[in-house]
Design a protein around this motif. Structure first.
Motif, PDB file in Angstrom:
ATOM      1  N   ALA A  97       0.824  -1.211   0.000  1.00 12.29           N
ATOM      2  CA  ALA A  97       0.000   0.000   0.000  1.00 12.29           C
ATOM      3  C   ALA A  97       0.859   1.263   0.000  1.00 12.29           C
ATOM      4  N   ALA A  98       2.011   1.210   0.671  1.00 14.80           N
ATOM      5  CA  ALA A  98       2.910   2.372   0.734  1.00 14.80           C
ATOM      6  C   ALA A  98       3.743   2.535  -0.527  1.00 14.80           C
ATOM      7  N   GLY A  99       3.718   1.523  -1.414  1.00  9.66           N
ATOM      8  CA  GLY A  99       4.479   1.619  -2.652  1.00  9.66           C
ATOM      9  C   GLY A  99       5.956   1.429  -2.490  1.00  9.66           C
ATOM     10  N   PHE A 100       6.381   0.677  -1.455  1.00  8.08           N
ATOM     11  CA  PHE A 100       7.804   0.481  -1.217  1.00  8.08           C
ATOM     12  C   PHE A 100       8.488  -0.259  -2.361  1.00  8.08           C
ATOM     13  N   TYR A 101       7.749  -1.077  -3.097  1.00 10.70           N
ATOM     14  CA  TYR A 101       8.357  -1.922  -4.119  1.00 10.70           C
ATOM     15  C   TYR A 101       7.934  -1.532  -5.529  1.00 10.70           C
ATOM     16  N   THR A 102       7.396  -0.348  -5.683  1.00 13.49           N
ATOM     17  CA  THR A 102       7.028   0.149  -7.002  1.00 13.49           C
ATOM     18  C   THR A 102       7.809   1.425  -7.283  1.00 13.49           C
ATOM     19  N   ASP A 103       7.601   1.997  -8.447  1.00 16.72           N
ATOM     20  CA  ASP A 103       8.334   3.202  -8.815  1.00 16.72           C
ATOM     21  C   ASP A 103       8.025   4.341  -7.847  1.00 16.72           C
ATOM     22  N   ALA A 104       9.076   5.010  -7.389  1.00 21.44           N
ATOM     23  CA  ALA A 104       8.905   6.134  -6.474  1.00 21.44           C
ATOM     24  C   ALA A 104       8.593   7.397  -7.263  1.00 21.44           C
ATOM     25  N   ASP A 130      15.000   9.186  -6.893  1.00 22.84           N
ATOM     26  CA  ASP A 130      15.746   7.994  -6.478  1.00 22.84           C
ATOM     27  C   ASP A 130      15.567   7.711  -4.988  1.00 22.84           C
ATOM     28  N   GLU A 131      14.355   8.026  -4.488  1.00 19.29           N
ATOM     29  CA  GLU A 131      14.001   7.810  -3.081  1.00 19.29           C
ATOM     30  C   GLU A 131      14.910   8.583  -2.129  1.00 19.29           C
ATOM     31  N   ARG A 132      15.387   9.734  -2.593  1.00 20.95           N
ATOM     32  CA  ARG A 132      16.210  10.597  -1.748  1.00 20.95           C
ATOM     33  C   ARG A 132      15.694  12.026  -1.777  1.00 20.95           C
ATOM     34  N   VAL A 133      15.673  12.641  -0.610  1.00 15.34           N
ATOM     35  CA  VAL A 133      15.418  14.071  -0.497  1.00 15.34           C
ATOM     36  C   VAL A 133      16.755  14.791  -0.602  1.00 15.34           C
ATOM     37  N   ARG A 134      16.781  15.811  -1.427  1.00 12.72           N
ATOM     38  CA  ARG A 134      17.977  16.640  -1.539  1.00 12.72           C
ATOM     39  C   ARG A 134      17.581  18.095  -1.318  1.00 12.72           C
ATOM     40  N   VAL A 145      21.404  18.792   2.482  1.00 13.24           N
ATOM     41  CA  VAL A 145      20.801  17.563   2.998  1.00 13.24           C
ATOM     42  C   VAL A 145      20.662  16.569   1.863  1.00 13.24           C
ATOM     43  N   ARG A 146      20.996  15.310   2.128  1.00  8.72           N
ATOM     44  CA  ARG A 146      20.759  14.219   1.180  1.00  8.72           C
ATOM     45  C   ARG A 146      20.401  12.992   2.006  1.00  8.72           C
ATOM     46  N   VAL A 147      19.116  12.606   1.979  1.00 12.17           N
ATOM     47  CA  VAL A 147      18.624  11.571   2.882  1.00 12.17           C
ATOM     48  C   VAL A 147      17.706  10.615   2.142  1.00 12.17           C
ATOM     49  N   SER A 148      17.857   9.313   2.392  1.00  9.30           N
ATOM     50  CA  SER A 148      16.936   8.314   1.850  1.00  9.30           C
ATOM     51  C   SER A 148      15.659   8.312   2.675  1.00  9.30           C
ATOM     52  N   VAL A 149      14.517   8.424   2.001  1.00  8.90           N
ATOM     53  CA  VAL A 149      13.223   8.390   2.688  1.00  8.90           C
ATOM     54  C   VAL A 149      12.244   7.563   1.865  1.00  8.90           C
ATOM     55  N   PRO A 150      11.250   6.966   2.503  1.00 10.08           N
ATOM     56  CA  PRO A 150      10.286   6.148   1.756  1.00 10.08           C
ATOM     57  C   PRO A 150       9.432   6.998   0.824  1.00 10.08           C
ATOM     58  N   PRO A 151       9.040   6.435  -0.322  1.00  7.68           N
ATOM     59  CA  PRO A 151       8.265   7.208  -1.301  1.00  7.68           C
ATOM     60  C   PRO A 151       6.911   7.653  -0.787  1.00  7.68           C
ATOM     61  N   SER A 152       6.370   6.960   0.208  1.00  6.56           N
ATOM     62  CA  SER A 152       5.042   7.326   0.720  1.00  6.56           C
ATOM     63  C   SER A 152       5.027   8.730   1.321  1.00  6.56           C
ATOM     64  N   LEU A 153       6.192   9.264   1.722  1.00  5.97           N
ATOM     65  CA  LEU A 153       6.218  10.629   2.243  1.00  5.97           C
ATOM     66  C   LEU A 153       5.872  11.647   1.172  1.00  5.97           C
ATOM     67  N   PHE A 154       6.162  11.316  -0.093  1.00  5.03           N
ATOM     68  CA  PHE A 154       5.958  12.277  -1.167  1.00  5.03           C
ATOM     69  C   PHE A 154       4.781  11.922  -2.060  1.00  5.03           C
ATOM     70  N   PHE A 166       8.747  15.151   5.924  1.00  2.97           N
ATOM     71  CA  PHE A 166      10.102  14.609   5.960  1.00  2.97           C
ATOM     72  C   PHE A 166      10.860  15.106   7.185  1.00  2.97           C
ATOM     73  N   ASP A 167      10.733  16.390   7.493  1.00  2.00           N
ATOM     74  CA  ASP A 167      11.421  16.974   8.636  1.00  2.00           C
ATOM     75  C   ASP A 167      10.986  16.288   9.924  1.00  2.00           C
ATOM     76  N   GLN A 168       9.685  16.088  10.064  1.00  2.00           N
ATOM     77  CA  GLN A 168       9.146  15.431  11.258  1.00  2.00           C
ATOM     78  C   GLN A 168       9.530  13.949  11.284  1.00  2.00           C
ATOM     79  N   TRP A 169       9.461  13.304  10.121  1.00  2.00           N
ATOM     80  CA  TRP A 169       9.808  11.880  10.024  1.00  2.00           C
ATOM     81  C   TRP A 169      11.254  11.643  10.457  1.00  2.00           C
ATOM     82  N   GLY A 170      12.172  12.477   9.978  1.00  2.00           N
ATOM     83  CA  GLY A 170      13.574  12.317  10.332  1.00  2.00           C
ATOM     84  C   GLY A 170      13.803  12.479  11.822  1.00  2.00           C
TER      85      GLY A 170
END
Length: 300
Positions: A97-104, A130-134, A145-154, A166-170
């Motif tokens: 459901a979160a799309g972890f294994y599909t295209d981000a 590429d599943e990264r926030v920059r 900042v360069r951080v790997s985050v799950p696609p469901s955040l975006f 993202f800020d709160q998640w980190g």
């Protein structure tokens, strides 16, 4: 801020045996219909056999029964005459459901609040790919900042709302790890140190929380750890500063080692300096992430 993931470990078990067992279990998911069954149960359970059959695309009841049997008992179980997901099935369903294994998703650069910690210009832009926030500065090309985050955040969030998430998640990831709980699997946490080449990050050394079960790494900065201490917070409050009101990328001690000094490598001692008004606060931390000393002096 840096966050990364490494390989999975299973404490106490032979890694080869764990891999073989996991491969056998995950092979049960290698069919689209079986994921349909898991998704249907995730959204509507409990379901009887006929109710579940009506919610999938297969018209052959015999074939459906075969695929359902392959999901039992690892992912699906029967309770009070109806089918529900096991805990493992729920984890798979949530990941799908979160799309972890599909295209981000990808988000083009957009302006964000704050000044560059390198040049001081208000020229920051954020992007997601590429599943990264920059977060980068268009004035000096610095990567803040360069951080790997799950696609469901975006997914299904406006860019600015996603960046706030993202800020709160980190922050929550680090808080949970500091409390000894892996944010991924709930496993136990060990405080370690990551020595990182300067070309990869603006830090020479970083405090790291490593899960002893799944191998997840949560990496933060010594400045971020020091800022959580009540004495450091009181120092800032005396000067009308609340670091909690600022985004992570707006605090220099969080995203650059300009204010870090390695006093000793063995044993490791890192000093972080905060400046406010006419005072300087110096915080010394060790390899165990604990504060060893805090001194406050007038600014020279």
């Amino acid at each position: 801020m840096t966050e990364d993931e490494i390989g999975v470990r299973d404490g106490g078990r032979d890694p080869d045996e764990t891999a073989r067992d996991s491969a056998a279990v995950f092979s049960l998911l290698g069919d689209e219909l079986r994921l349909e069954i898991i998704t249907a149960l995730h959204e509507h359970a409990p379901l009887s056999f006929s109710e579940l059959y009506d919610r999938v695309s297969l018209e052959d009841s015999g074939g459906f029964n075969y695929h359902l049997s392959q999901l039992r008992p690892h992912f699906v179980t029967k309770r009070d005459g109806a089918y529900v997901l096991t805990a493992a099935g729920q984890r798979i369903a949530r990941a799908v459901a979160a799309g972890f294994y599909t295209d981000a998703p990808e988000v083009s650069p957009f302006e964000v609040d704050g000044k560059c910690t390198a040049c001081g210009e208000s020229a920051l832009v954020a992007s997601y790919a590429d599943e990264r926030v920059r977060i980068e500065c268009t004035a000096c090309d610095e990567t803040v900042v360069r951080v790997s985050v799950p696609p469901s955040l975006f997914r299904e969030r406006e860019p600015r709302a996603a960046l706030e998430a993202f800020d709160q998640w980190g922050s929550n990831q680090v808080s949970q790890a500091r409390n000894g709980l892996c944010p991924d699997c709930g496993g136990w946490i060990e405080q370690t140190i990551t020595w990182t080449p300067p070309e990869e990050t603006p830090f020479a050394v970083l405090p790291t929380f490593e899960c002893g079960v799944c191998g997840r790494h949560v990496i933060t900065s010594f400045g971020a750890l020091a800022a959580r201490d009540p004495r450091v917070q009181a120092f800032h409050e005396r000067h009308g500063i609340n670091l909690d009101d600022r985004h992570y990328w707006e605090v220099e001690q969080f995203v650059t080692d300009e204010y870090d000094e390695i006093l000793s490598e063995d044993p490791l001692q890192v000093q972080v300096t905060f400046e406010a008004g006419d005072e300087v606060c110096r915080v010394v931390l060790g390899a165990d992430h604990e504060i060893q000393d805090i001194e406050i002096h007038p600014r020279e």
